[in-house]
Scaffold this active site. Sequence first.
Site, PDB file in Angstrom:
ATOM      1  N   ASP A   1      -0.411  -0.491  -0.914  1.00 20.14           N
ATOM      2  CA  ASP A   1      -1.313  -1.411  -1.601  1.00 20.14           C
ATOM      3  C   ASP A   1      -0.503  -2.690  -1.751  1.00 20.14           C
ATOM      4  O   ASP A   1       0.422  -2.751  -2.563  1.00 20.14           O
ATOM      5  CB  ASP A   1      -1.722  -0.857  -2.967  1.00 20.14           C
ATOM      6  CG  ASP A   1      -2.704  -1.760  -3.696  1.00 20.14           C
ATOM      7  OD1 ASP A   1      -2.669  -2.988  -3.470  1.00 20.14           O
ATOM      8  OD2 ASP A   1      -3.497  -1.256  -4.505  1.00 20.14           O
ATOM      9  N   HIS A   2      -0.829  -3.712  -0.949  1.00 22.85           N
ATOM     10  CA  HIS A   2       0.071  -4.874  -0.875  1.00 22.85           C
ATOM     11  C   HIS A   2       0.202  -5.592  -2.220  1.00 22.85           C
ATOM     12  O   HIS A   2       1.186  -6.296  -2.449  1.00 22.85           O
ATOM     13  CB  HIS A   2      -0.378  -5.841   0.219  1.00 22.85           C
ATOM     14  CG  HIS A   2      -1.624  -6.605  -0.092  1.00 22.85           C
ATOM     15  ND1 HIS A   2      -2.884  -6.128   0.180  1.00 22.85           N
ATOM     16  CD2 HIS A   2      -1.801  -7.829  -0.658  1.00 22.85           C
ATOM     17  CE1 HIS A   2      -3.777  -7.013  -0.201  1.00 22.85           C
ATOM     18  NE2 HIS A   2      -3.156  -8.061  -0.710  1.00 22.85           N
TER      19      HIS A   2
ATOM     20  N   LYS B   1      -4.677   0.859   3.161  1.00 21.26           N
ATOM     21  CA  LYS B   1      -5.973   1.135   2.578  1.00 21.26           C
ATOM     22  C   LYS B   1      -7.060   0.702   3.564  1.00 21.26           C
ATOM     23  O   LYS B   1      -6.792  -0.139   4.430  1.00 21.26           O
ATOM     24  CB  LYS B   1      -6.125   0.417   1.228  1.00 21.26           C
ATOM     25  CG  LYS B   1      -6.442  -1.076   1.309  1.00 21.26           C
ATOM     26  CD  LYS B   1      -6.737  -1.612  -0.063  1.00 21.26           C
ATOM     27  CE  LYS B   1      -7.232  -3.048  -0.007  1.00 21.26           C
ATOM     28  NZ  LYS B   1      -8.624  -3.205   0.417  1.00 21.26           N
TER      29      LYS B   1
ATOM     30  N   ASP C   1      -2.931   5.821  24.405  1.00 22.99           N
ATOM     31  CA  ASP C   1      -4.274   6.284  24.033  1.00 22.99           C
ATOM     32  C   ASP C   1      -4.100   7.465  23.097  1.00 22.99           C
ATOM     33  O   ASP C   1      -3.560   8.511  23.491  1.00 22.99           O
ATOM     34  CB  ASP C   1      -5.071   6.692  25.281  1.00 22.99           C
ATOM     35  CG  ASP C   1      -6.532   6.985  24.967  1.00 22.99           C
ATOM     36  OD1 ASP C   1      -6.820   7.463  23.851  1.00 22.99           O
ATOM     37  OD2 ASP C   1      -7.397   6.740  25.838  1.00 22.99           O
TER      38      ASP C   1
ATOM     39  N   HIS D   1      -6.488  -2.210  -5.968  1.00 23.46           N
ATOM     40  CA  HIS D   1      -5.663  -3.253  -6.584  1.00 23.46           C
ATOM     41  C   HIS D   1      -5.838  -3.313  -8.107  1.00 23.46           C
ATOM     42  O   HIS D   1      -4.852  -3.348  -8.858  1.00 23.46           O
ATOM     43  CB  HIS D   1      -6.018  -4.628  -6.008  1.00 23.46           C
ATOM     44  CG  HIS D   1      -5.945  -4.702  -4.514  1.00 23.46           C
ATOM     45  ND1 HIS D   1      -4.973  -4.069  -3.777  1.00 23.46           N
ATOM     46  CD2 HIS D   1      -6.725  -5.360  -3.613  1.00 23.46           C
ATOM     47  CE1 HIS D   1      -5.148  -4.330  -2.496  1.00 23.46           C
ATOM     48  NE2 HIS D   1      -6.210  -5.102  -2.370  1.00 23.46           N
TER      49      HIS D   1
ATOM     50  N   ASP E   1     -13.425  -2.354  -2.356  1.00 22.37           N
ATOM     51  CA  ASP E   1     -12.436  -3.220  -1.725  1.00 22.37           C
ATOM     52  C   ASP E   1     -11.343  -3.668  -2.692  1.00 22.37           C
ATOM     53  O   ASP E   1     -10.195  -3.878  -2.278  1.00 22.37           O
ATOM     54  CB  ASP E   1     -13.129  -4.450  -1.137  1.00 22.37           C
ATOM     55  CG  ASP E   1     -12.223  -5.258  -0.219  1.00 22.37           C
ATOM     56  OD1 ASP E   1     -11.572  -4.646   0.649  1.00 22.37           O
ATOM     57  OD2 ASP E   1     -12.173  -6.489  -0.368  1.00 22.37           O
TER      58      ASP E   1
END
Length: 491
Positions: free
Chosen positions: A179-180, A150, A87, A242, A237
């Site tokens: 950032d993939h 992100k 927790d 991106h 988004d």
Amino acid sequence: MTRNTPKAIIVIFGATGDLANRKLYPSLYRLYRNGKLSGNFAVVGVARRPLTNEEFRNNVKDSIAVFKDDLIDHEEFASHFHYNPFDAQHLSHYHDLDAFITKLDKIHDAGGNRLFYMAMAPNFFGPIAANLKSQGLTDNKGWSRLVIEKPFGRNFDTAQQLNEQIGQTFSEEQIYRIDHYLGKQMIQNIEIVRFANAMFEPLWNNQYIANVQITSSEILGVEERGRYYDESGALRDMVQNHILQMISLLAMEPPAKLHPDEVRYEKAKVLRSLRPLDESNVDQYFVRGQYGDGKMNGVQVDSYRSSNGVAENSNTETFVAGKFMIDNFRWAGVPFYIRTGKRMAKKSTEIVVQFKDLPINLYKDKGNVIDPNLLVIRVQPDEGITMHLNAKKTDYETLSTPITMHYDKSIAEEVESPEAYEVLLNDCLNGDSTSFVHSEEVSLSWNFVDQISKAWAAKKADFPNYASGTNGPKAADELLAADGFHWWDID
């Protein structure tokens, strides 16, 4: 950068979540299978859900069940995974976690190295990072690194607050903002194409390039993410992270050397050079859209506003098209067009560089077809690079015809292409931050995007304005037509 097989204890907060199961565990498995991760590692899964080690390891084995490698024992791989109920609000749990990590470090001879991965909601990043420091979890003998996903804030102010929070515990060199897209093979190929080919870099400027187009389209709608997406939208988004990362890689100056600090410095320079916008001129540069109902592969689909969790009069955009102008010596006058959206005609991420026409083209006579030279970098779903040229037509006349020269990565390379998270996890473990986002990049991108958000929030849009299964609203085509260009929809 010289790389050794890393040793580390990897602590994953949010270990029972979708990201961990779909991306992180399979990526760690591939690194282990390919010899990029030694046996001197352990993964501590941290989450509130009460699980036994056996239950947790069964989850891990389920996530890698698709891999049928006779030489790799799934049981042995899963034995490196350990579960720790936790927790985040109880400081005593941090003491227990620290003792558990120390114990595992001795068992696995992990060198005292710790990688903390936040695979959870962003509102936990700052508090957990602060508690990791205050409770001594970063006082280890090896290195400590923090990986965060992100969104890096919701606007400039919240991003600054987040950076300040985690910056009190970890230095910028220790923070890895994922950032993939930056782990995708063809995104990483941008630098190779530019800086390893003498035929491109001398032409990579406003003297020879007419425009650059980036398309990132999806055929899916918001599905079950309606409530989240209605608070975000395509601008936050996709564009803030991106898209702007791709623009910075395409437009940056050659770095002094291939060092993380040098590369990220040049990327930030691009973001500082973006022509600033305000509420009065946003509509001259950007178009927003929201999908209505329509047909996808012959099947009727509902509008965005009909999605679960979406307000019936939602003003949230599911599509953005825009024109970025980079006001520096290299790119003055060259528009960088972008479009991204959901429920579009096809799933595709590609970059099109359109070169200028020759001042005088001797073959622009009747009967000749002369198209602009294009360099197309396909990011997904089919990775590859295509050059569009003009050559002699196969006949008795001196006529030209458009041709293509194509490199298909899946055919040219028989080895399996690494997944984005696999690449980025490998970089994290090896201390290479080149393909991660610096705090300055985050601040600069939010500073630009916030002006668009303010303008759109102040004005109700006429939504929906494009049908599902199309390429977005008509205004997106008009944006390019005003400059004498059009979108290149490459099949």
